[in-house]
Design a protein around this motif. Structure first.
Motif, PDB file in Angstrom:
ATOM      1  N   ASN A 134     -14.359 -54.227 -26.626  1.00  0.00           N
ATOM      2  CA  ASN A 134     -13.624 -53.090 -26.086  1.00  0.00           C
ATOM      3  C   ASN A 134     -12.957 -53.458 -24.770  1.00  0.00           C
ATOM      4  N   ASP A 135     -11.648 -53.688 -24.842  1.00  0.00           N
ATOM      5  CA  ASP A 135     -10.799 -53.975 -23.684  1.00  0.00           C
ATOM      6  C   ASP A 135     -11.267 -55.191 -22.900  1.00  0.00           C
ATOM      7  N   ILE A 136     -11.556 -56.232 -23.630  1.00  0.00           N
ATOM      8  CA  ILE A 136     -11.949 -57.499 -22.994  1.00  0.00           C
ATOM      9  C   ILE A 136     -11.539 -58.640 -23.917  1.00  0.00           C
ATOM     10  N   GLY A 137     -11.186 -59.751 -23.314  1.00  0.00           N
ATOM     11  CA  GLY A 137     -10.807 -60.923 -24.085  1.00  0.00           C
ATOM     12  C   GLY A 137     -11.087 -62.184 -23.296  1.00  0.00           C
ATOM     13  N   PRO A 138     -10.630 -63.317 -23.795  1.00  0.00           N
ATOM     14  CA  PRO A 138     -10.893 -64.595 -23.125  1.00  0.00           C
ATOM     15  C   PRO A 138     -10.142 -64.776 -21.817  1.00  0.00           C
ATOM     16  N   VAL A 139      -9.109 -63.960 -21.594  1.00  0.00           N
ATOM     17  CA  VAL A 139      -8.348 -64.031 -20.337  1.00  0.00           C
ATOM     18  C   VAL A 139      -8.472 -62.680 -19.638  1.00  0.00           C
ATOM     19  N   ILE A 140      -8.978 -62.710 -18.414  1.00  0.00           N
ATOM     20  CA  ILE A 140      -9.096 -61.494 -17.606  1.00  0.00           C
ATOM     21  C   ILE A 140      -7.990 -61.510 -16.555  1.00  0.00           C
ATOM     22  N   LEU A 246      -6.905 -56.435 -19.775  1.00  0.00           N
ATOM     23  CA  LEU A 246      -6.576 -57.166 -21.001  1.00  0.00           C
ATOM     24  C   LEU A 246      -5.087 -56.986 -21.282  1.00  0.00           C
ATOM     25  N   SER A 247      -4.324 -58.061 -21.148  1.00  0.00           N
ATOM     26  CA  SER A 247      -2.875 -57.971 -21.322  1.00  0.00           C
ATOM     27  C   SER A 247      -2.502 -57.940 -22.802  1.00  0.00           C
ATOM     28  N   ARG A 248      -1.309 -57.448 -23.087  1.00  0.00           N
ATOM     29  CA  ARG A 248      -0.818 -57.452 -24.464  1.00  0.00           C
ATOM     30  C   ARG A 248      -0.661 -58.888 -24.972  1.00  0.00           C
ATOM     31  N   GLU A 249      -0.297 -59.809 -24.078  1.00  0.00           N
ATOM     32  CA  GLU A 249      -0.132 -61.204 -24.475  1.00  0.00           C
ATOM     33  C   GLU A 249      -1.458 -61.805 -24.928  1.00  0.00           C
ATOM     34  N   THR A 250      -2.520 -61.551 -24.173  1.00  0.00           N
ATOM     35  CA  THR A 250      -3.836 -62.057 -24.559  1.00  0.00           C
ATOM     36  C   THR A 250      -4.308 -61.384 -25.838  1.00  0.00           C
ATOM     37  N   PHE A 251      -4.054 -60.089 -25.968  1.00  0.00           N
ATOM     38  CA  PHE A 251      -4.439 -59.331 -27.163  1.00  0.00           C
ATOM     39  C   PHE A 251      -3.776 -59.944 -28.399  1.00  0.00           C
ATOM     40  N   ALA A 252      -2.503 -60.271 -28.291  1.00  0.00           N
ATOM     41  CA  ALA A 252      -1.786 -60.880 -29.413  1.00  0.00           C
ATOM     42  C   ALA A 252      -2.308 -62.283 -29.706  1.00  0.00           C
ATOM     43  N   GLU A 253      -2.629 -63.034 -28.669  1.00  0.00           N
ATOM     44  CA  GLU A 253      -3.145 -64.394 -28.867  1.00  0.00           C
ATOM     45  C   GLU A 253      -4.513 -64.368 -29.520  1.00  0.00           C
ATOM     46  N   MET A 254      -5.326 -63.362 -29.207  1.00  0.00           N
ATOM     47  CA  MET A 254      -6.628 -63.222 -29.864  1.00  0.00           C
ATOM     48  C   MET A 254      -6.447 -63.057 -31.373  1.00  0.00           C
ATOM     49  N   ALA A 255      -5.471 -62.254 -31.769  1.00  0.00           N
ATOM     50  CA  ALA A 255      -5.205 -62.053 -33.190  1.00  0.00           C
ATOM     51  C   ALA A 255      -4.705 -63.338 -33.844  1.00  0.00           C
ATOM     52  N   ARG A 256      -3.908 -64.107 -33.109  1.00  0.00           N
ATOM     53  CA  ARG A 256      -3.402 -65.361 -33.672  1.00  0.00           C
ATOM     54  C   ARG A 256      -4.530 -66.361 -33.895  1.00  0.00           C
ATOM     55  N   ARG A 257      -5.484 -66.391 -32.974  1.00  0.00           N
ATOM     56  CA  ARG A 257      -6.571 -67.376 -33.076  1.00  0.00           C
ATOM     57  C   ARG A 257      -7.707 -66.911 -33.986  1.00  0.00           C
ATOM     58  N   HIS A 258      -7.749 -65.628 -34.290  1.00  0.00           N
ATOM     59  CA  HIS A 258      -8.768 -65.090 -35.192  1.00  0.00           C
ATOM     60  C   HIS A 258      -8.018 -64.300 -36.262  1.00  0.00           C
ATOM     61  N   PRO A 259      -7.572 -64.967 -37.334  1.00  0.00           N
ATOM     62  CA  PRO A 259      -6.697 -64.319 -38.322  1.00  0.00           C
ATOM     63  C   PRO A 259      -7.296 -63.080 -38.979  1.00  0.00           C
ATOM     64  N   ALA A 260      -8.630 -62.975 -39.020  1.00  0.00           N
ATOM     65  CA  ALA A 260      -9.265 -61.820 -39.648  1.00  0.00           C
ATOM     66  C   ALA A 260      -9.510 -60.679 -38.656  1.00  0.00           C
ATOM     67  N   LEU A 261      -9.039 -60.834 -37.430  1.00  0.00           N
ATOM     68  CA  LEU A 261      -9.274 -59.823 -36.407  1.00  0.00           C
ATOM     69  C   LEU A 261      -8.564 -58.520 -36.761  1.00  0.00           C
ATOM     70  N   GLU A 262      -9.268 -57.398 -36.545  1.00  0.00           N
ATOM     71  CA  GLU A 262      -8.669 -56.074 -36.650  1.00  0.00           C
ATOM     72  C   GLU A 262      -8.409 -55.580 -35.223  1.00  0.00           C
ATOM     73  N   ALA A 263      -7.252 -54.998 -35.004  1.00  0.00           N
ATOM     74  CA  ALA A 263      -6.857 -54.610 -33.646  1.00  0.00           C
ATOM     75  C   ALA A 263      -6.512 -53.129 -33.579  1.00  0.00           C
ATOM     76  N   ILE A 264      -6.947 -52.499 -32.494  1.00  0.00           N
ATOM     77  CA  ILE A 264      -6.627 -51.100 -32.213  1.00  0.00           C
ATOM     78  C   ILE A 264      -6.146 -50.994 -30.768  1.00  0.00           C
ATOM     79  N   GLU A 265      -4.987 -50.404 -30.560  1.00  0.00           N
ATOM     80  CA  GLU A 265      -4.528 -50.103 -29.209  1.00  0.00           C
ATOM     81  C   GLU A 265      -4.594 -48.591 -29.023  1.00  0.00           C
ATOM     82  N   VAL A 266      -5.270 -48.157 -27.968  1.00  0.00           N
ATOM     83  CA  VAL A 266      -5.525 -46.741 -27.739  1.00  0.00           C
ATOM     84  C   VAL A 266      -4.498 -46.193 -26.747  1.00  0.00           C
ATOM     85  N   ASP A 267      -3.655 -45.305 -27.223  1.00  0.00           N
ATOM     86  CA  ASP A 267      -2.628 -44.710 -26.367  1.00  0.00           C
ATOM     87  C   ASP A 267      -3.256 -43.816 -25.298  1.00  0.00           C
ATOM     88  N   GLY A 268      -2.637 -43.815 -24.122  1.00  0.00           N
ATOM     89  CA  GLY A 268      -3.039 -42.897 -23.072  1.00  0.00           C
ATOM     90  C   GLY A 268      -4.354 -43.229 -22.400  1.00  0.00           C
TER      91      GLY A 268
END
Length: 297
Positions: A134-140, A246-268
């Protein structure tokens, strides 16, 4: 024992009395238990609504364990604040799982909790069968962490719960326009304990010292090698659309490196989305159920 959960206490490797909440009962082998790990200065209470939803699900109820790290919530404060580290806290969680007899589980980690999940993926990989970050990745993002440090260092002392709610809205409201008044009140209750009639932040104030030595003028260390440890398990990544950590760039890179990743972006919402809002309990329950159907047990 309450109607919704029971308190569980155990002893850390260096003798501290640590606490967790347990929701639901031991179920059959086909149902993954869920382990919830809170943010840096947070505690088990932040998962209460989500834990109720998962443990009382009409179709597939499951056992949920929400931990208080040392120095937070009902866990004992450490005499040495230098022990407030991801590594030590991961060891504490592993010790708790051993005492509880939980060999494997689905893990949900908010912010700091997600870093601990990545640490456990390296030290205790067999324990992880699915993970939610939840709102965390390899790059802070340094600016986001600097904001957290500034808030913790300069956190005002409210005189009443009503003032505490107003302060939370004042400081964080711009990043969380989606929250209702009820959301703010419920969230504020998770952050404070009442002491001598006044709300007090429910963590060891010396926790701030662990952030004061960070040099934000230098690039932050990344955790991509630790993230790779999650490649073998189903992974759900959640990001607040207004997150500063957690930046959008890191979020996208996480999906690229983990092809089975499911992603949710929470508006607001910013750092970190409230997991009981925005239909997240249903979506998290569905994710864990899909992991079970894949035979990840």
């Amino acid at each position: 024992m309450g109607d919704d959960f029971r308190d569980f206490f155990y002893t850390s490797g260096n003798g501290l009395r640590l606490h967790a909440r347990i929701y639901g009962r031991d179920l059959n082998e086909d149902t993954l238990p869920v382990v919830c790990l809170p943010g840096l200065s947070r505690n088990a209470r932040e998962f209460h609504e989500l834990a109720l939803a998962l443990s009382q699900d009409a179709k597939r109820p499951r056992k949920v364990v929400a931990f208080d790290y040392r120095g937070r919530g009902r866990s004992e404060r450490d005499p040495d604040w230098r022990n407030y580290t991801v590594t030590v806290e991961a060891e504490d969680i592993a010790a708790g799982l051993t005492v509880l007899g939980i060999a494997h589980a689905a893990f949900i980690g908010t912010s700091r909790g997600g870093l601990i999940i990545m640490a456990l993926a390296a030290s205790r990989p067999a324990a992880l069968r699915a993970a939610v970050l939840n709102d965390i990745g390899p790059v802070i993002e340094g600016a986001g962490l600097a904001h957290i440090r500034s808030y913790l260092v300069n956190a005002p002392r409210p005189e009443s719960f009503e003032e505490a709610v107003r302060l939370q809205k004042s400081v964080h409201g711009q990043a969380f326009p989606a929250l209702t008044d009820a959301d703010w009140e419920r969230h504020t209750h998770t952050l404070y304990r009442i002491e001598n009639g006044r709300p007090v932040p429910d963590y060891d104030r010396r926790l701030v010292k662990t952030l004061q030595k960070i040099d934000f003028s230098r690039p932050m260390a990344t955790a991509w090698p630790q993230f790779v440890g999650l490649a073998r398990i189903p992974l759900l990544a959640i990001r607040g659309a207004n997150s500063g950590l957690l930046s959008r760039e890191t979020f996208a890179e996480m999906a690229r490196r983990h092809p089975a990743l499911e992603a949710i972006e929470v508006d607001g919402q910013g750092h970190a989305p409230l997991l009981e809002t925005a239909d997240l309990p249903r979506r998290i329950a569905g994710f864990i159920a899909r992991a079970e159907r894949r035979g990840v047990r």
